[in-house]
Write a protein that holds these residues in place. Structure first.
Motif, PDB file in Angstrom:
ATOM      1  N   MET A   1       0.762 -33.373 162.483  1.00 33.19           N
ATOM      2  CA  MET A   1       0.684 -33.948 161.151  1.00 33.19           C
ATOM      3  C   MET A   1       0.766 -35.471 161.270  1.00 33.19           C
ATOM      4  O   MET A   1       1.625 -35.998 161.960  1.00 33.19           O
ATOM      5  N   ILE A   2      -0.138 -36.133 160.618  1.00 38.03           N
ATOM      6  CA  ILE A   2      -0.154 -37.592 160.563  1.00 38.03           C
ATOM      7  C   ILE A   2       0.424 -37.999 159.216  1.00 38.03           C
ATOM      8  O   ILE A   2       0.071 -37.429 158.186  1.00 38.03           O
ATOM      9  N   ARG A   3       1.316 -38.982 159.225  1.00 43.98           N
ATOM     10  CA  ARG A   3       1.931 -39.445 157.980  1.00 43.98           C
ATOM     11  C   ARG A   3       2.062 -40.959 158.061  1.00 43.98           C
ATOM     12  O   ARG A   3       2.689 -41.486 158.992  1.00 43.98           O
ATOM     13  N   GLY A   4       1.444 -41.649 157.106  1.00 48.03           N
ATOM     14  CA  GLY A   4       1.505 -43.103 157.129  1.00 48.03           C
ATOM     15  C   GLY A   4       1.132 -43.719 155.801  1.00 48.03           C
ATOM     16  O   GLY A   4       0.722 -43.041 154.868  1.00 48.03           O
ATOM     17  N   LYS A   5       1.249 -45.022 155.755  1.00 44.74           N
ATOM     18  CA  LYS A   5       0.949 -45.805 154.564  1.00 44.74           C
ATOM     19  C   LYS A   5      -0.560 -45.979 154.423  1.00 44.74           C
ATOM     20  O   LYS A   5      -1.265 -46.220 155.407  1.00 44.74           O
ATOM     21  N   ALA A   6      -1.053 -45.891 153.179  1.00 46.19           N
ATOM     22  CA  ALA A   6      -2.486 -46.014 152.903  1.00 46.19           C
ATOM     23  C   ALA A   6      -2.937 -47.468 152.856  1.00 46.19           C
ATOM     24  O   ALA A   6      -2.282 -48.320 152.248  1.00 46.19           O
ATOM     25  N   TRP A   7      -4.062 -47.706 153.487  1.00 49.66           N
ATOM     26  CA  TRP A   7      -4.821 -48.952 153.356  1.00 49.66           C
ATOM     27  C   TRP A   7      -6.115 -48.530 152.692  1.00 49.66           C
ATOM     28  O   TRP A   7      -6.890 -47.765 153.283  1.00 49.66           O
ATOM     29  N   VAL A   8      -6.338 -48.962 151.465  1.00 53.61           N
ATOM     30  CA  VAL A   8      -7.437 -48.439 150.657  1.00 53.61           C
ATOM     31  C   VAL A   8      -8.607 -49.426 150.601  1.00 53.61           C
ATOM     32  O   VAL A   8      -8.421 -50.605 150.282  1.00 53.61           O
ATOM     33  N   TYR A   9      -9.790 -48.901 150.918  1.00 54.62           N
ATOM     34  CA  TYR A   9     -11.023 -49.680 150.889  1.00 54.62           C
ATOM     35  C   TYR A   9     -12.094 -48.854 150.194  1.00 54.62           C
ATOM     36  O   TYR A   9     -11.960 -47.648 150.047  1.00 54.62           O
ATOM     37  N   ARG A  49       0.848 -51.105 160.380  1.00 54.63           N
ATOM     38  CA  ARG A  49       1.912 -50.576 161.232  1.00 54.63           C
ATOM     39  C   ARG A  49       1.440 -49.287 161.901  1.00 54.63           C
ATOM     40  O   ARG A  49       0.629 -48.547 161.333  1.00 54.63           O
ATOM     41  N   PRO A  50       1.952 -48.997 163.082  1.00 51.35           N
ATOM     42  CA  PRO A  50       1.560 -47.754 163.754  1.00 51.35           C
ATOM     43  C   PRO A  50       1.780 -46.549 162.840  1.00 51.35           C
ATOM     44  O   PRO A  50       2.825 -46.411 162.211  1.00 51.35           O
ATOM     45  N   GLY A  51       0.751 -45.727 162.750  1.00 48.45           N
ATOM     46  CA  GLY A  51       0.818 -44.530 161.915  1.00 48.45           C
ATOM     47  C   GLY A  51       0.149 -44.685 160.570  1.00 48.45           C
ATOM     48  O   GLY A  51      -0.043 -43.702 159.848  1.00 48.45           O
ATOM     49  N   ASP A  52      -0.219 -45.914 160.183  1.00 51.32           N
ATOM     50  CA  ASP A  52      -0.879 -46.125 158.898  1.00 51.32           C
ATOM     51  C   ASP A  52      -2.248 -45.451 158.885  1.00 51.32           C
ATOM     52  O   ASP A  52      -2.842 -45.167 159.931  1.00 51.32           O
ATOM     53  N   VAL A  53      -2.742 -45.211 157.672  1.00 52.32           N
ATOM     54  CA  VAL A  53      -3.982 -44.460 157.468  1.00 52.32           C
ATOM     55  C   VAL A  53      -4.927 -45.273 156.584  1.00 52.32           C
ATOM     56  O   VAL A  53      -4.504 -45.779 155.542  1.00 52.32           O
ATOM     57  N   GLY A  77      -3.104 -49.668 165.443  1.00 59.09           N
ATOM     58  CA  GLY A  77      -2.070 -48.727 165.008  1.00 59.09           C
ATOM     59  C   GLY A  77      -2.521 -47.710 163.986  1.00 59.09           C
ATOM     60  O   GLY A  77      -1.743 -46.849 163.575  1.00 59.09           O
ATOM     61  N   VAL A  78      -3.769 -47.789 163.549  1.00 60.74           N
ATOM     62  CA  VAL A  78      -4.277 -46.831 162.566  1.00 60.74           C
ATOM     63  C   VAL A  78      -4.246 -45.432 163.187  1.00 60.74           C
ATOM     64  O   VAL A  78      -4.778 -45.210 164.266  1.00 60.74           O
ATOM     65  N   ALA A  79      -3.580 -44.511 162.488  1.00 60.14           N
ATOM     66  CA  ALA A  79      -3.439 -43.148 163.003  1.00 60.14           C
ATOM     67  C   ALA A  79      -4.613 -42.263 162.619  1.00 60.14           C
ATOM     68  O   ALA A  79      -4.883 -41.257 163.281  1.00 60.14           O
ATOM     69  N   CYS A  80      -5.308 -42.629 161.532  1.00 59.79           N
ATOM     70  CA  CYS A  80      -6.404 -41.806 161.041  1.00 59.79           C
ATOM     71  C   CYS A  80      -7.189 -42.600 160.011  1.00 59.79           C
ATOM     72  O   CYS A  80      -6.635 -43.442 159.309  1.00 59.79           O
ATOM     73  N   VAL A  81      -8.482 -42.306 159.917  1.00 56.95           N
ATOM     74  CA  VAL A  81      -9.305 -42.826 158.835  1.00 56.95           C
ATOM     75  C   VAL A  81      -9.771 -41.628 158.024  1.00 56.95           C
ATOM     76  O   VAL A  81     -10.340 -40.673 158.569  1.00 56.95           O
TER      77      VAL A  81
END
Length: 160
Positions: A1-9, A49-53, A77-81
């Motif tokens: 499971m990946i869990r992180g803060k959203a960066w929205v584009y 930060r590591p784990g961000d999405v 550090g992006v964990a997923c797009v």
């Protein structure tokens, strides 16, 4: 499971803004990471930060076929797009360098917590769950091994 803060584009985030051309000559992945998303969001590399999405709209990674784009995101550090859709070459380059990607129509606000279940193709944001396109098992295996090169090494070692 990946869990992180959203960066929205939004839609049509191209590889030229993910990693601008002047940085393509470096072979130092840490240097690439320092310039990730610089063409669209100059503060991204300093604040991610590591784990961000990254959560985006349609056609993420369009433009050139530069492998440095997903590599820069992974090293930053992006964990997923998560995107509504991906340019095909970006999608495959991401898998090849070990950056998880999920096609799903997700609504998120900047900084919201995003949870991604890669195996199920499920993305949860703010209590809302979206089912995206499940990553085929053979691609999931490549991601779990850390990318295509690591996967092929593992296969070669297993063959001995």
């Amino acid at each position: 499971m990946i869990r992180g803060k959203a960066w929205v584009y939004g839609d049509d985030v191209d590889t030229d803004v993910i990693i601008p051309g002047p940085y393509l000559r470096t072979k130092d992945v840490r240097e690439l990471a320092c310039h990730a998303m610089e063409g669209l969001d100059p503060e991204f590399a300093k604040q991610v930060r590591p784990g961000d999405v990254i959560v985006a709209g349609k056609n993420f990674g369009c433009g050139s076929s530069r492998e440095q784009a997903p590599l820069a995101l992974r090293e930053a550090g992006v964990a997923c797009v998560v995107a509504k859709s991906f340019a095909r070459i970006f999608y495959r380059n991401a898998i090849n360098v070990g950056l998880p990607v999920v096609e799903a129509a997700v609504v998120a606000r900047q900084g919201e917590v995003v949870e991604v279940d890669l195996a199920a193709g499920k993305v949860t944001v703010g209590g809302r769950t979206s089912l995206g396109t499940k990553i085929p098992d053979f691609l999931l295996e490549i991601l779990q091994d850390g990318g295509l090169v690591a996967h092929r090494r593992k296969e070669k070692e297993g063959a001995l």
